[in-house]
Scaffold this active site. Structure first.
Site, PDB file in Angstrom:
ATOM      1  N   GLU A  57      45.313  47.088  54.494  1.00  0.00           N
ATOM      2  CA  GLU A  57      43.944  46.595  54.327  1.00  0.00           C
ATOM      3  C   GLU A  57      43.482  45.768  55.512  1.00  0.00           C
ATOM      4  O   GLU A  57      42.297  45.741  55.840  1.00  0.00           O
ATOM      5  CB  GLU A  57      43.830  45.783  53.033  1.00  0.00           C
ATOM      6  CG  GLU A  57      43.968  46.607  51.754  1.00  0.00           C
ATOM      7  CD  GLU A  57      45.408  46.820  51.318  1.00  0.00           C
ATOM      8  OE1 GLU A  57      46.330  46.457  52.087  1.00  0.00           O
ATOM      9  OE2 GLU A  57      45.617  47.358  50.207  1.00  0.00           O
TER      10      GLU A  57
ATOM     11  N   PHE B  63      48.013  41.810  35.885  1.00  0.00           N
ATOM     12  CA  PHE B  63      48.658  42.508  37.001  1.00  0.00           C
ATOM     13  C   PHE B  63      47.674  42.676  38.164  1.00  0.00           C
ATOM     14  O   PHE B  63      46.552  43.130  37.969  1.00  0.00           O
ATOM     15  CB  PHE B  63      49.163  43.882  36.534  1.00  0.00           C
ATOM     16  CG  PHE B  63      49.769  44.686  37.647  1.00  0.00           C
ATOM     17  CD1 PHE B  63      50.930  44.262  38.289  1.00  0.00           C
ATOM     18  CD2 PHE B  63      49.167  45.868  38.076  1.00  0.00           C
ATOM     19  CE1 PHE B  63      51.487  44.997  39.333  1.00  0.00           C
ATOM     20  CE2 PHE B  63      49.724  46.606  39.113  1.00  0.00           C
ATOM     21  CZ  PHE B  63      50.886  46.174  39.746  1.00  0.00           C
ATOM     22  N   GLN B  64      48.113  42.320  39.330  1.00  0.00           N
ATOM     23  CA  GLN B  64      47.316  42.381  40.572  1.00  0.00           C
ATOM     24  C   GLN B  64      46.004  41.592  40.452  1.00  0.00           C
ATOM     25  O   GLN B  64      44.993  41.954  41.044  1.00  0.00           O
ATOM     26  CB  GLN B  64      47.044  43.824  41.005  1.00  0.00           C
ATOM     27  CG  GLN B  64      48.322  44.524  41.474  1.00  0.00           C
ATOM     28  CD  GLN B  64      48.079  45.834  42.201  1.00  0.00           C
ATOM     29  OE1 GLN B  64      47.114  46.537  41.916  1.00  0.00           O
ATOM     30  NE2 GLN B  64      48.952  46.161  43.146  1.00  0.00           N
TER      31      GLN B  64
ATOM     32  N   LYS C 261      36.805  46.137  37.312  1.00  0.00           N
ATOM     33  CA  LYS C 261      36.958  47.568  37.061  1.00  0.00           C
ATOM     34  C   LYS C 261      36.044  48.053  35.936  1.00  0.00           C
ATOM     35  O   LYS C 261      35.502  49.161  35.998  1.00  0.00           O
ATOM     36  CB  LYS C 261      38.421  47.859  36.705  1.00  0.00           C
ATOM     37  CG  LYS C 261      38.802  49.320  36.750  1.00  0.00           C
ATOM     38  CD  LYS C 261      40.309  49.477  36.587  1.00  0.00           C
ATOM     39  CE  LYS C 261      40.717  50.941  36.703  1.00  0.00           C
ATOM     40  NZ  LYS C 261      42.175  51.089  36.562  1.00  0.00           N
TER      41      LYS C 261
ATOM     42  N   MET D 292      51.860  34.845  76.029  1.00  0.00           N
ATOM     43  CA  MET D 292      51.029  33.650  76.151  1.00  0.00           C
ATOM     44  C   MET D 292      51.789  32.414  75.652  1.00  0.00           C
ATOM     45  O   MET D 292      51.701  31.332  76.252  1.00  0.00           O
ATOM     46  CB  MET D 292      49.727  33.834  75.357  1.00  0.00           C
ATOM     47  CG  MET D 292      48.708  32.745  75.600  1.00  0.00           C
ATOM     48  SD  MET D 292      48.182  32.680  77.334  1.00  0.00           S
ATOM     49  CE  MET D 292      46.748  33.747  77.293  1.00  0.00           C
TER      50      MET D 292
END
Lengths: 85, 548
Positions: free
Chosen positions: B47, B109-110, B159, B460
């Protein structure tokens, strides 16, 4: 330096979170807070006392950018004002 | 039409034809709607890659980029990309699935509080709470992302709202909100410009975001005021302009940093006095009055108290403040500094000198090439030694400095501009941070060119350890890197490694002429540093320079 802010904003569940996050992130400690939501216009009225070494305009300009904020007024700015919580 | 189909329809009404994302449980209805919904979706392999591809798409085109993720880990993986877009003021819309409304707050969940997470890394965010809200929220999200100072906006959609019936919403017509310029301030600005003996333009990313490049160039053409720019403003002023001095700040050109210190009027245009630009703030442009032009009122007097400010659209204000100047001695002085302190590329020996390699690439690449930098030494070398003539052709994670940005940003830029050459310039540290996006390149058969500058170090950080931490190279030695050419070949991306100067010309030709993606792996010495360097806490005229 303490400052008293009066804020009007469109009512939303997370508005106070947004406001308090901005205060902390920009270097201002919240000494007191009072929030009420009117039943008719769905507008939240928040009175906030904040403290910081930084100029209060640095905070008010950031608060004005929060989506939903209708008005920000700085009522007092002095060394020792009394919190009105 | 269910909520998910409504979202796809609303995206089309906002002229969105391309989105980037990764499916998962709570966003499955939207993916079902995308299946044949008429909006192209590119599956990224993480993502974060999707968010950065959306940023690359937005930056390469000026349009809104859209990324999509599921709830919980999908949403948390977007966060770095959102923060990147916030710091660089990039208009992207992130759509996340959320667990069904009745499960929110149950540690389902999630489930994660995405709205809460978004507060510090978006311009604004929404949680859709009913089908009625869906249309107005999508419309508001696009308006917020693109107006004023642009930025990322997140829409979290449970959802059940995706699968439930939608409610029609008529799109409102946006009204142009340009305001009347303040004539008194315009006259004051013109007067300050006319009376300045040593004026200097300090150009920031706001010029490109306001689509005011032409207005800026007209202003420079007429006033002939010398200019410096920030990392994000590279490309706003043509590099061959005689009074353009390059980037200013920590790794800015010597001429730029000295000019800043000597100017008597600094005109900041869409710039925000970032610490990497100013060095020691109290000693930045110490003799200058300041005119600050920026759409964001919160930037005015945030770090530097200015003499005059205007928060108008730069497209309006720049033409309005054109004024006659009489600054020939200053122009002469600046032009001389530009010559006296020009970069040198006569590096001894056979090992490849990255600045010379990048200069060569800039000379031979097609005009409309898009360069997407990763973050580190190579990023600064790109800024110092390459040249592009449009800000949308130099895409770099400027404010957040996000390692891993370059390859997914190049994916987004290449999708947006399929007919232009897109080159991701990366380092061995940054490349490994989003290396999974090689899978996205393979999936879409994108002809992204990758120039991987490998010093087997986190260069760096290693440079700072050498200079400021007594050479204690804590966790910056990457001699255990993978074989990058073999790694690319696993994704059907051809490539080669070069180690000496004599190999450069032909290898760059092969990179540019390859029809598909290509990896040019360039091995350089770990001892090369980025110069000049303004040490932390120092003023910009106290630059450290190479002693070699």
């Amino acid at each position: 330096m303490k400052s008293l802010l009066i804020i009007e904003a469109k009512k939303s569940p997370e508005f106070l979170e947004r406001l308090l996050r901005v205060c902390r992130h920009r270097g201002f400690t919240v000494d007191s807070i009072n929030a009420e939501t009117g039943s008719v216009k769905q507008v939240s009225h928040i009175t906030l006392t904040v403290c910081s070494e930084r100029d209060i305009s640095l905070l008010t300009k950031q608060i004005e950018k929060i989506v939903g904020v209708l008005q920000v007024a700085t009522l007092q700015q002095e060394q020792n004002i009394k919190a009105t919580a | 039409m269910n909520g998910a189909h409504f979202v796809v329809q609303a995206l089309k009404e906002q002229n969105i034809t391309q989105v980037f994302g990764y499916p998962g449980g709570a966003i499955m209805p939207l993916y079902d709607a995308l299946f044949d919904g008429g909006v192209e979706h590119l599956l990224c392999r993480h993502e974060q890659g999707a968010a950065m591809a959306a940023i690359g798409y937005a930056r390469a085109t000026g349009k809104v980029g859209v990324c999509i993720a599921t709830s919980g880990p999908g949403a948390t993986n977007l966060i770095t990309g959102l923060a990147d877009a916030l710091l660089d003021s990039i208009p992207i819309i992130a759509i996340t699935g959320q667990v069904p409304t009745h499960l929110i707050g149950t540690d389902a969940f999630q489930e994660v509080d995405v709205l809460g997470l978004s507060l510090a890394c978006t311009k604004h965010s929404f949680m859709v709470q009913s089908a009625e809200e869906l249309g107005p929220i999508i419309e508001q999200a696009f308006e917020i992302a693109t107006t004023g100072r642009p930025g990322p906006v997140l829409i979290d959609i449970p959802k059940d709202i995706q699968v439930g019936p939608s409610v029609a919403h008529a799109l409102a017509k946006l009204v142009n909100s340009d305001k009347q310029l303040n004539s008194k301030r315009i006259e004051q600005a013109k007067s300050m410009i006319e009376s300045a003996k040593q004026p200097l333009l300090y150009i920031g990313g706001g010029v490109g975001m306001a689509n005011a490049v032409e207005e800026l160039r007209d202003f420079i053409q007429e006033t002939k005021i010398p200019s410096v720019c920030t990392l994000k403003a590279i490309g706003c002023v043509p590099h061959h302009s005689p009074y353009f001095m390059g980037m200013v700040g920590m790794h800015g050109s010597k001429a730029s940093n000295l000019a800043i210190q000597e100017c008597d009027l600094l005109i900041a245009v869409g710039a925000r006095f970032d610490d990497r630009v100013t060095g020691k703030l109290d000693e930045f442009a110490p003799n200058a009055k300041v005119i600050h032009l920026d759409i964001d009122a919160a930037e005015i007097d945030k770090l530097r108290q200015v003499t005059l400010s205007m928060t108008d659209n730069l497209k309006q204000v720049l033409p309005a403040i054109k004024a006659k100047t009489n600054i020939a001695p200053w122009q002469k002085q600046v032009a001389k500094m530009k010559i006296d302190y020009a970069n040198r590329y006569d590096h001894p020996g056979e090992p490849i000198f990255a600045p010379a390699l990048l200069r060569k690439l800039a000379e031979i690449m097609p005009t409309d090439t898009v360069i997407c930098s990763d973050v580190g030494q190579h990023q600064m070398w790109v800024a110092q030694h390459m040249f592009v003539d449009r800000p949308e052709n130099h895409i770099s994670s400027s404010g957040l400095g996000t390692m891993g940005f370059g390859v997914p940003a190049a994916v987004g830029a290449q999708v947006a501009r399929p007919n232009d050459t897109v080159i991701a310039v990366s380092g061995d540290g940054s490349f490994m941070m989003n290396v999974q996006e090689l899978g996205t390149i393979k999936r879409k058969q994108l002809p992204v060119k990758i120039l991987l500058i490998d010093n087997q170090r986190l260069g760096m950080v290693r440079q700072w350890q050498e200079l400021f931490f007594n050479g204690r190279y804590s966790e910056t030695i990457l001699t255990d890197n993978p074989d990058f050419v073999t790694l690319a070949s696993a994704f059907d991306i051809p490539g080669e490694t070069i180690v000496t100067k004599s190999q450069i010309d032909q290898a760059l030709q092969r990179l540019l002429k390859s029809e598909g993606p290509y990896l040019l792996h360039v091995s350089i010495s770990e001892e090369e540093n980025v110069w000049p360097l303004v040490p932390p806490g120092a003023a910009n005229d106290q630059m450290m320079e190479s002693v070699g």
